[in-house]
Design a protein around this motif. Structure first.
Motif, short mmCIF file in Angstrom:
data_model
loop_
_atom_site.label_atom_id
_atom_site.label_comp_id
_atom_site.label_asym_id
_atom_site.label_seq_id
_atom_site.Cartn_x
_atom_site.Cartn_y
_atom_site.Cartn_z
N PRO A 189 35.02 -10.67 -31.33
CA PRO A 189 33.84 -10.96 -30.75
C PRO A 189 33.29 -12.26 -30.98
N SER A 190 32.36 -12.92 -30.11
CA SER A 190 32.16 -14.20 -30.35
C SER A 190 30.79 -14.41 -29.74
N ASN B 68 30.05 -14.78 -25.97
CA ASN B 68 31.56 -14.66 -25.68
C ASN B 68 32.09 -16.20 -25.24
N ARG C 132 36.80 -1.80 -29.30
CA ARG C 132 35.60 -2.43 -29.69
C ARG C 132 34.91 -3.15 -28.76
N TYR C 133 33.52 -3.02 -28.59
CA TYR C 133 32.92 -3.68 -27.68
C TYR C 133 31.57 -3.66 -28.15
N THR C 134 30.58 -4.52 -27.25
CA THR C 134 29.07 -4.69 -27.85
C THR C 134 28.49 -3.61 -26.76
N ARG D 96 24.74 -2.49 -25.55
CA ARG D 96 23.25 -3.15 -25.63
C ARG D 96 22.27 -1.94 -25.24
N VAL E 95 29.09 -13.80 -21.05
CA VAL E 95 28.65 -12.37 -20.81
C VAL E 95 28.45 -11.90 -19.46
N ARG F 190 17.95 -9.39 -27.95
CA ARG F 190 17.95 -10.98 -27.46
C ARG F 190 17.65 -11.12 -25.92
N PHE G 25 18.05 -12.59 -22.81
CA PHE G 25 19.08 -13.36 -21.98
C PHE G 25 18.38 -13.89 -20.96
N LEU H 30 25.48 -3.66 -32.52
CA LEU H 30 24.97 -4.65 -31.79
C LEU H 30 24.51 -6.04 -32.53
N PRO H 31 25.12 -7.12 -32.54
CA PRO H 31 24.70 -8.35 -33.47
C PRO H 31 23.34 -8.83 -32.65
N SER I 36 21.51 -12.38 -33.11
CA SER I 36 21.61 -13.69 -33.95
C SER I 36 20.69 -14.42 -33.65
N THR J 190 34.16 -7.38 -21.56
CA THR J 190 34.01 -8.73 -21.27
C THR J 190 35.22 -9.52 -21.16
N ARG K 242 38.42 -12.61 -21.11
CA ARG K 242 38.68 -13.29 -22.27
C ARG K 242 39.49 -14.54 -21.63
#
Ligand SMILES: Cc1cc2nc3c(=O)[nH]c(=O)nc-3n(C[C@H](O)[C@H](O)[C@H](O)COP(=O)(O)O)c2cc1C
Length: 325
Positions: free
Chosen positions: A21-22, A25, A119-121, A123, A196, A213, A215, A268-269, A271, A312, A314
């Protein structure tokens, strides 16, 4: 499969780290593979300079990629030794992995490398069942093995987080440079292989006690009528606020997220509350001014109907991996 060829194993580990994850993304890392080691660099051309001017989220993202690479090496039977930098005179050189020998592949290592792929995010709102207390304790222990902590927020802490997240959204939306960054990385036309996609962004703001967040743009992800009232919000924290601490925070994020995925817990991060100094200070205060907040995590029982949500994209390896010599 790299067999017993160290250089091939290192290159494969760098490729496996792509799924990490980043923030937005952005995949803000660059790997340099040489016969005797794998070097990790921060890729400043993909830093969110308005949203993340200090590179906290960039460095946490690189730490998550580093942990993914370690998992991939363990699953191939390699003992990896990691030196966390940054190197003096080269602040973008974040870490170096070298191989110290061969070992047996454990079932846990095999499981973890497979978990990277799933693994994924998510929301969407979490399901209406709290996560089991023993699962949260397992995540907390996992963070502890990396010398970090997970602080769960209840009543007053949760209300303070909700206010801070709303303030962070207001500040972000009012900032023209941050809005331009969102427009570049989120939804619609994005850099190919990064950012994203609309399919991962809620079509309407989900019903939440703590705002997600903003967006700045609705996506196409159907969110249903659920509410995240049963979710657990926790602050990932540690002691230091230097780049080496942020790398470790990213490794911890990866370790906690992979374990959560194995336990059927969606992560879900959040940030923006950490990126903005004023709201970061409010989190510091929740931690009794003793510890440094790195990220807020929403943890909830994963909805079984959510399986198969859009992944997502890459970047290709030519954009993130180079070979020395
Ligand atoms: C350091 C960091 C910060 C993040 N912050 C947010 C955030 O504030 N809101 C959000 O919805 N997702 C956040 N994410 C999730 C990323 O958007 C996500 O990892 C990325 O888009 C790749 O998608 P994937 O996790 O589904 O593979 C964050 C991830 C990281 C590593």
């Amino acid at each position: 499969m790299s067999g017993t060829n160290p250089a091939a194993a290192l290159a494969e580990a760098a490729a496996a780290a792509a799924r990490a994850p980043s923030v937005h993304n952005t995949q803000p890392w660059r790997w340099r593979v040489s016969p005797d080691g794998l070097d990790l660099y921060a890729e400043r051309s993909r830093q969110l300079t308005a949203t993340d001017p200090d590179g906290r989220m960039l460095t946490i993202s690189c730490g998550a990629a580093l942990h993914h690479a370690r998992i991939a090496l363990a699953a191939e039977g390699w003992v990896a030794s990691v030196d966390l930098l940054p190197t003096k005179g080269d602040p973008d050189h974040l870490a170096r992995i070298t191989l110290a020998g061969r070992t047996d592949v454990t079932p846990a290592a095999m499981r973890l490398v497979q978990t990277i792929a799933v693994r994924y995010t998510d929301r969407r709102p979490t399901v209406d069942v709290p996560i089991p207390a023993d699962a949260f304790e397992a995540l907390r222990r996992e963070a502890g093995t990396e010398h970090m902590g997970l602080h769960p927020l209840r009543t007053s802490g949760l209300a303070e987080l909700a206010a801070a997240a709303a303030a962070a959204n207001r500040i972000g939306v009012a900032d023209l440079d941050q809005r331009a960054e969102l427009a570049y990385w989120i939804g619609g036309e994005r850099p190919s292989g990064a950012g994203v996609p609309d399919a991962a962004i809620p079509a309407q703001p989900p019903q939440t006690g703590v705002p997600e967040r903003d967006f700045g743009h609705p996506g196409t992800l159907a969110v249903g009528t659920g509410h995240d009232a049963k979710a657990t919000y926790a602050i990932l924290f540690g002691r230091g606020d230097q780049p080496a601490d942020w790398i470790r925070a990213g490794e911890t994020l990866s370790a906690v997220w992979l374990l959560a995925t194995e336990l059927g817990i969606a992560v879900l991060p959040l940030s923006s509350v950490v990126e903005i100094p004023a709201t970061r200070e409010r989190l510091h205060h929740i931690l009794s001014n003793l510890y440094i907040p790195y990220l807020v995590l929403r943890l909830g029982k994963a909805d079984p109907d959510h399986a198969g949500a859009a992944r997502t994209p890459r970047l290709g390896p030519e954009q993130t991996i180079e070979r020395a010599g």
